[in-house]
Write a protein that holds these residues in place. Structure first.
Motif, PDB file in Angstrom:
ATOM      1  N   GLU A  19      31.794  44.755  43.418  1.00 31.10           N
ATOM      2  CA  GLU A  19      32.770  43.790  42.915  1.00 31.10           C
ATOM      3  C   GLU A  19      32.268  43.187  41.616  1.00 31.10           C
ATOM      4  N   VAL A  20      33.216  42.802  40.764  1.00 29.57           N
ATOM      5  CA  VAL A  20      32.903  42.176  39.485  1.00 29.57           C
ATOM      6  C   VAL A  20      33.713  40.896  39.403  1.00 29.57           C
ATOM      7  N   THR A  21      33.007  39.754  39.330  1.00 28.17           N
ATOM      8  CA  THR A  21      33.684  38.460  39.342  1.00 28.17           C
ATOM      9  C   THR A  21      33.226  37.596  38.164  1.00 28.17           C
ATOM     10  N   PHE A  22      33.995  36.541  37.908  1.00 27.89           N
ATOM     11  CA  PHE A  22      33.653  35.590  36.853  1.00 27.89           C
ATOM     12  C   PHE A  22      34.098  34.196  37.261  1.00 27.89           C
ATOM     13  N   LYS A  23      33.480  33.187  36.636  1.00 30.25           N
ATOM     14  CA  LYS A  23      33.832  31.781  36.852  1.00 30.25           C
ATOM     15  C   LYS A  23      33.820  31.072  35.516  1.00 30.25           C
ATOM     16  N   VAL A  24      34.770  30.144  35.361  1.00 30.86           N
ATOM     17  CA  VAL A  24      34.827  29.331  34.150  1.00 30.86           C
ATOM     18  C   VAL A  24      35.296  27.931  34.540  1.00 30.86           C
ATOM     19  N   GLY A  34      37.649  34.444  39.215  1.00 37.18           N
ATOM     20  CA  GLY A  34      38.513  35.611  39.114  1.00 37.18           C
ATOM     21  C   GLY A  34      37.689  36.865  39.281  1.00 37.18           C
ATOM     22  N   SER A  35      38.389  37.975  39.294  1.00 41.44           N
ATOM     23  CA  SER A  35      37.708  39.264  39.434  1.00 41.44           C
ATOM     24  C   SER A  35      38.486  40.342  38.706  1.00 41.44           C
ATOM     25  N   PHE A  36      37.815  41.452  38.492  1.00 40.92           N
ATOM     26  CA  PHE A  36      38.462  42.656  37.991  1.00 40.92           C
ATOM     27  C   PHE A  36      38.629  43.576  39.194  1.00 40.92           C
ATOM     28  N   GLN A  37      39.848  44.031  39.417  1.00 43.44           N
ATOM     29  CA  GLN A  37      40.123  44.888  40.563  1.00 43.44           C
ATOM     30  C   GLN A  37      39.862  46.367  40.275  1.00 43.44           C
ATOM     31  N   LYS A  38      39.914  46.746  38.982  1.00 45.23           N
ATOM     32  CA  LYS A  38      39.659  48.142  38.589  1.00 45.23           C
ATOM     33  C   LYS A  38      38.514  48.167  37.592  1.00 45.23           C
ATOM     34  N   PHE A  39      37.448  48.890  37.932  1.00 49.41           N
ATOM     35  CA  PHE A  39      36.298  49.034  37.055  1.00 49.41           C
ATOM     36  C   PHE A  39      35.568  50.313  37.402  1.00 49.41           C
ATOM     37  N   ILE A  61      41.364  45.291  31.865  1.00 43.48           N
ATOM     38  CA  ILE A  61      41.861  43.923  31.652  1.00 43.48           C
ATOM     39  C   ILE A  61      43.106  43.650  32.497  1.00 43.48           C
ATOM     40  N   ASN A  62      43.974  44.637  32.632  1.00 42.31           N
ATOM     41  CA  ASN A  62      45.205  44.418  33.395  1.00 42.31           C
ATOM     42  C   ASN A  62      44.977  44.306  34.893  1.00 42.31           C
ATOM     43  N   SER A  63      43.712  44.442  35.320  1.00 46.57           N
ATOM     44  CA  SER A  63      43.405  44.290  36.746  1.00 46.57           C
ATOM     45  C   SER A  63      42.829  42.909  37.061  1.00 46.57           C
ATOM     46  N   ILE A  64      42.835  41.996  36.080  1.00 49.18           N
ATOM     47  CA  ILE A  64      42.325  40.634  36.313  1.00 49.18           C
ATOM     48  C   ILE A  64      43.120  39.983  37.432  1.00 49.18           C
ATOM     49  N   ASN A  65      42.380  39.327  38.344  1.00 54.48           N
ATOM     50  CA  ASN A  65      43.024  38.618  39.454  1.00 54.48           C
ATOM     51  C   ASN A  65      42.310  37.295  39.668  1.00 54.48           C
ATOM     52  N   THR A  66      43.040  36.194  39.438  1.00 55.21           N
ATOM     53  CA  THR A  66      42.498  34.858  39.691  1.00 55.21           C
ATOM     54  C   THR A  66      43.229  34.174  40.839  1.00 55.21           C
ATOM     55  N   GLU A 169      31.598  28.352  28.601  1.00 63.22           N
ATOM     56  CA  GLU A 169      30.692  29.282  29.267  1.00 63.22           C
ATOM     57  C   GLU A 169      31.401  30.014  30.409  1.00 63.22           C
ATOM     58  N   VAL A 170      31.215  31.326  30.434  1.00 64.20           N
ATOM     59  CA  VAL A 170      31.757  32.155  31.515  1.00 64.20           C
ATOM     60  C   VAL A 170      30.579  32.746  32.274  1.00 64.20           C
ATOM     61  N   LYS A 171      30.553  32.515  33.580  1.00 67.01           N
ATOM     62  CA  LYS A 171      29.505  33.087  34.425  1.00 67.01           C
ATOM     63  C   LYS A 171      30.014  34.412  34.984  1.00 67.01           C
ATOM     64  N   LEU A 172      29.207  35.444  34.842  1.00 67.11           N
ATOM     65  CA  LEU A 172      29.564  36.778  35.327  1.00 67.11           C
ATOM     66  C   LEU A 172      28.650  37.151  36.483  1.00 67.11           C
ATOM     67  N   LEU A 173      29.228  37.769  37.505  1.00 60.57           N
ATOM     68  CA  LEU A 173      28.461  38.215  38.661  1.00 60.57           C
ATOM     69  C   LEU A 173      29.038  39.537  39.148  1.00 60.57           C
ATOM     70  N   ALA A 174      28.171  40.525  39.302  1.00 61.96           N
ATOM     71  CA  ALA A 174      28.604  41.826  39.820  1.00 61.96           C
ATOM     72  C   ALA A 174      27.676  42.246  40.957  1.00 61.96           C
ATOM     73  N   GLU A 175      28.276  42.654  42.036  1.00 58.09           N
ATOM     74  CA  GLU A 175      27.565  43.289  43.144  1.00 58.09           C
ATOM     75  C   GLU A 175      27.855  44.773  43.007  1.00 58.09           C
ATOM     76  N   ILE A 176      26.832  45.553  42.751  1.00 61.99           N
ATOM     77  CA  ILE A 176      27.028  46.977  42.453  1.00 61.99           C
ATOM     78  C   ILE A 176      26.281  47.833  43.466  1.00 61.99           C
ATOM     79  N   GLN A 177      27.003  48.807  44.009  1.00 61.61           N
ATOM     80  CA  GLN A 177      26.375  49.802  44.870  1.00 61.61           C
ATOM     81  C   GLN A 177      26.676  51.166  44.268  1.00 61.61           C
ATOM     82  N   LEU A 178      25.619  51.945  44.087  1.00 57.47           N
ATOM     83  CA  LEU A 178      25.743  53.272  43.515  1.00 57.47           C
ATOM     84  C   LEU A 178      25.443  54.329  44.574  1.00 57.47           C
TER      85      LEU A 178
END
Length: 181
Positions: A19-24, A34-39, A61-66, A169-178
């Motif tokens: 997941e990829v999320t942000f806070k402002v 918010g988050s990006f649903q497609k990445f 960008i069009n997958s932004i969801n807040t 300031e925008v805080k970015l957080l991503a939980e990534i599993q490969l």
């Protein structure tokens, strides 16, 4: 004399476990998330050494969801991301360096709304393991902060009480599993 052959390992993004999320700040008193649903991400390493890696990441960008359609549409508009002209956020790595036992610093170039800037993110490496179906997986938590105005995201509104509607300031957080390919 034989030349040592480097083994390149390809890793695919496990979108079901990422997941990829942000806070402002909103109104200077609380955060909006918010988050990006497609990445997607392309990752190649030398063997399983992530310090010797090439990483590229894109988010739609069009997958932004807040959680609010009007706010999402405003973020996609020319006031912010201008999703029509700049449909993706992009990151290209330059270096992943070991900071501590399982902590790294990831440097690279981030492109938002057509503006590219160098950035650094903190990375916590969760390790490598096998799932019940025999797939080899690697896990990471990526976090950092950017200033939205550095990327031309300047829209704001003054508040009667002083201050502004949207934080700098925008805080970015991503939980990534490969998944190893």
């Amino acid at each position: 004399m034989e030349t040592a052959t480097k083994t390149t390992t390809k890793w695919n993004l496990d979108t079901a476990h990422s997941e990829v999320t942000f806070k402002v700040k909103h109104m200077m008193i609380s955060n909006v998330s918010g988050s990006f649903q497609k990445f997607s991400a392309d990752v190649e390493t030398e063997g399983e050494d992530f310090t010797k890696s090439e990483i590229s990441f894109t988010a739609d960008i069009n997958s932004i969801n807040t959680g609010n359609t009007d706010r999402d549409n405003h973020l996609k508009s020319a006031d912010f991301f201008n999703g029509e002209a700049n449909p993706q956020v992009k990151f290209i790595s330059r270096k992943l360096e070991l900071k501590d036992e399982n902590e790294y610093i990831l440097t690279g170039d981030l492109t938002f709304a057509g503006v590219t800037k160098p950035v650094k993110f903190d990375v916590e490496f969760g390790g490598i393991g096998k799932d019940p179906w025999g797939n080899k997986k690697a896990g990471f938590t990526v976090s950092g902060k950017i200033k939205r105005t550095d990327f031309g995201l300047n829209w704001n509104a003054a508040l009667e009480t002083g201050g502004v509607l949207v934080g700098e300031e925008v805080k970015l957080l991503a939980e990534i599993q490969l998944i190893r390919a």
